[in-house]
Motif scaffolding. Structure first.
Motif, short mmCIF file in Angstrom:
data_model
loop_
_atom_site.label_atom_id
_atom_site.label_comp_id
_atom_site.label_asym_id
_atom_site.label_seq_id
_atom_site.Cartn_x
_atom_site.Cartn_y
_atom_site.Cartn_z
N MET A 14 0.85 -1.20 0.00
CA MET A 14 0.00 0.00 0.00
C MET A 14 0.88 1.24 0.00
O MET A 14 1.70 1.44 0.88
N ALA A 15 0.73 2.06 -1.00
CA ALA A 15 1.51 3.31 -1.07
C ALA A 15 0.84 4.39 -0.25
O ALA A 15 -0.38 4.43 -0.13
N VAL A 16 1.65 5.24 0.33
CA VAL A 16 1.14 6.39 1.07
C VAL A 16 1.24 7.61 0.20
O VAL A 16 2.28 7.85 -0.43
N ALA A 17 0.17 8.40 0.12
CA ALA A 17 0.17 9.58 -0.75
C ALA A 17 1.27 10.55 -0.34
O ALA A 17 1.51 10.79 0.84
N GLN A 18 1.95 11.10 -1.33
CA GLN A 18 2.96 12.11 -1.06
C GLN A 18 2.27 13.33 -0.45
O GLN A 18 1.18 13.71 -0.85
N THR A 19 2.92 13.96 0.52
CA THR A 19 2.27 15.01 1.29
C THR A 19 2.92 16.38 1.12
O THR A 19 2.59 17.31 1.84
N GLU A 20 3.83 16.54 0.19
CA GLU A 20 4.62 17.76 0.11
C GLU A 20 3.77 19.00 -0.04
O GLU A 20 4.12 20.07 0.46
N THR A 21 2.65 18.90 -0.74
CA THR A 21 1.84 20.08 -0.99
C THR A 21 0.69 20.22 0.00
O THR A 21 -0.18 21.05 -0.18
N GLN A 22 0.68 19.41 1.06
CA GLN A 22 -0.47 19.39 1.95
C GLN A 22 -0.28 20.24 3.20
O GLN A 22 -1.02 20.08 4.16
N TRP A 23 0.69 21.14 3.19
CA TRP A 23 0.82 22.04 4.33
C TRP A 23 1.11 23.46 3.87
O TRP A 23 1.60 23.69 2.77
N TYR A 45 10.09 5.23 3.05
CA TYR A 45 10.34 4.65 4.37
C TYR A 45 9.46 3.45 4.69
O TYR A 45 9.52 2.91 5.79
N MET A 46 8.65 3.01 3.74
CA MET A 46 7.69 1.96 4.03
C MET A 46 8.33 0.60 4.32
O MET A 46 7.71 -0.26 4.96
N SER A 47 9.57 0.39 3.90
CA SER A 47 10.23 -0.88 4.17
C SER A 47 11.27 -0.77 5.28
O SER A 47 11.97 -1.74 5.59
N MET A 48 11.35 0.39 5.93
CA MET A 48 12.34 0.60 6.99
C MET A 48 11.95 -0.17 8.25
O MET A 48 10.79 -0.17 8.66
N LEU A 106 10.12 1.51 11.92
CA LEU A 106 9.70 2.87 11.59
C LEU A 106 8.79 3.44 12.67
O LEU A 106 8.82 4.64 12.95
N GLU A 107 7.98 2.57 13.29
CA GLU A 107 7.05 3.06 14.33
C GLU A 107 7.80 3.80 15.43
O GLU A 107 7.39 4.88 15.85
N SER A 108 8.90 3.21 15.91
CA SER A 108 9.65 3.84 17.00
C SER A 108 10.30 5.14 16.55
O SER A 108 10.37 6.11 17.32
N LYS A 109 10.73 5.20 15.30
CA LYS A 109 11.33 6.43 14.78
C LYS A 109 10.28 7.54 14.67
O LYS A 109 10.55 8.70 15.00
N VAL A 110 9.10 7.17 14.22
CA VAL A 110 8.02 8.15 14.10
C VAL A 110 7.62 8.67 15.49
O VAL A 110 7.35 9.87 15.66
N GLU A 111 7.59 7.79 16.48
CA GLU A 111 7.23 8.22 17.83
C GLU A 111 8.28 9.17 18.41
O GLU A 111 7.94 10.10 19.15
N LEU A 149 1.83 12.26 10.43
CA LEU A 149 2.58 11.15 11.00
C LEU A 149 1.68 9.94 11.24
O LEU A 149 2.07 8.79 10.99
N ASP A 150 0.45 10.20 11.71
CA ASP A 150 -0.52 9.11 11.91
C ASP A 150 -0.81 8.40 10.60
O ASP A 150 -0.88 7.17 10.55
N SER A 151 -0.99 9.17 9.53
CA SER A 151 -1.29 8.58 8.21
C SER A 151 -0.13 7.72 7.73
O SER A 151 -0.34 6.64 7.14
N ILE A 152 1.08 8.19 7.96
CA ILE A 152 2.26 7.42 7.56
C ILE A 152 2.33 6.11 8.33
O ILE A 152 2.61 5.05 7.75
N LEU A 153 2.06 6.16 9.62
CA LEU A 153 2.07 4.94 10.42
C LEU A 153 1.00 3.95 9.98
O LEU A 153 1.23 2.74 9.93
N GLN A 154 -0.17 4.47 9.63
CA GLN A 154 -1.23 3.59 9.14
C GLN A 154 -0.81 2.90 7.85
O GLN A 154 -1.02 1.70 7.67
N GLY A 155 -0.19 3.67 6.95
CA GLY A 155 0.30 3.08 5.71
C GLY A 155 1.39 2.06 5.96
O GLY A 155 1.41 0.98 5.35
N TYR A 156 2.29 2.37 6.89
CA TYR A 156 3.39 1.46 7.21
C TYR A 156 2.86 0.16 7.80
O TYR A 156 3.28 -0.94 7.41
N ASN A 157 1.93 0.26 8.73
CA ASN A 157 1.36 -0.94 9.35
C ASN A 157 0.63 -1.80 8.33
O ASN A 157 0.64 -3.03 8.40
#
Length: 213
Positions: free
Chosen positions: A1-10, A45-48, A51-56, A196-204
């Protein structure tokens, strides 16, 4: 599952805070990947591993940064608290008047999930706070409306009043929301944590699918 790029979302303000958090980390070394790069290129970072601990760790550094920043604005916090209390009072007073006037005019008054109104064909009425003179205006607008909808926004537990009176012409009555660096910081903090929550959901999800394979 790919996570949408977020560069333009802030926005620009959030962008500046992201840079500041990463810059602060160059000294504190709380985390070892770039917040900006993680938010801009999450799929990288999806295969790192772990990653959960790094995000936290990034989340804790983000919360610490905004808490430290907020502590520098004690005078602004007192002023904002006063303005927010005034917004709450105005919302409550206007809500009571609209409830009464809409009922008298037999016009539905409700709080929808979403209403689209063409900004080019409506009249915007911006006020500083509730005054008794508004009772007459609300009565007039209610009488020419098909319905009234509460479109009010919120900040934490505070209400920013906004109502649309929908008829042959739409009228939007809004209580001006205060402007504050503290509110900007809170919005940016919430946005960063949401990403960050969205990234974790995608990673999980990626990790879960990998285990099933």
């Amino acid at each position: 599952m790919a996570v949408a790029q977020t560069e333009t979302q802030w926005d620009e303000q959030t962008d500046a805070f992201i840079s500041a958090i990463d810059n602060a980390n160059k000294t504190e070394k709380s985390y070892d990947i770039s917040l900006r790069d993680l938010l801009s290129n999450p799929n990288k970072y999806m295969s790192m591993e772990r990653l959960e601990s790094k995000v936290e760790l990034i989340r804790k550094a983000t919360v610490k940064y905004f808490a430290g920043m907020s502590s520098n604005f004690e005078a602004e916090k007192k002023e904002l608290d006063s303005l927010l209390a005034q917004c709450d009072s105005s919302y409550s007073d206007i809500d009571d008047v609209i409830t009464s006037k809409a009922a008298a005019a037999r016009v539905p008054y409700f709080k929808p999930y979403f209403v689209y109104s063409n900004p080019d064909s409506r009249e915007e009425i911006l006020i500083e706070k509730y005054t008794e003179e508004l009772e007459f205006l609300v009565g007039k607008l209610s009488n020419i409306s098909n319905y009234v909808a509460d479109l009010s926004g919120s900040y934490k537990d505070h209400k920013f009043g906004s109502w649309i009176f929908s008829g042959e012409k739409n009228y939007v009555l809004t209580v001006r929301a205060p402007e504050s660096i503290l509110m900007d910081m809170e919005r940016s903090r919430a946005l960063i944590e949401s990403m960050l929550d969205s990234i974790l959901q995608g990673y999980n999800s990626v990790q879960g699918n990998a285990q099933k394979s």
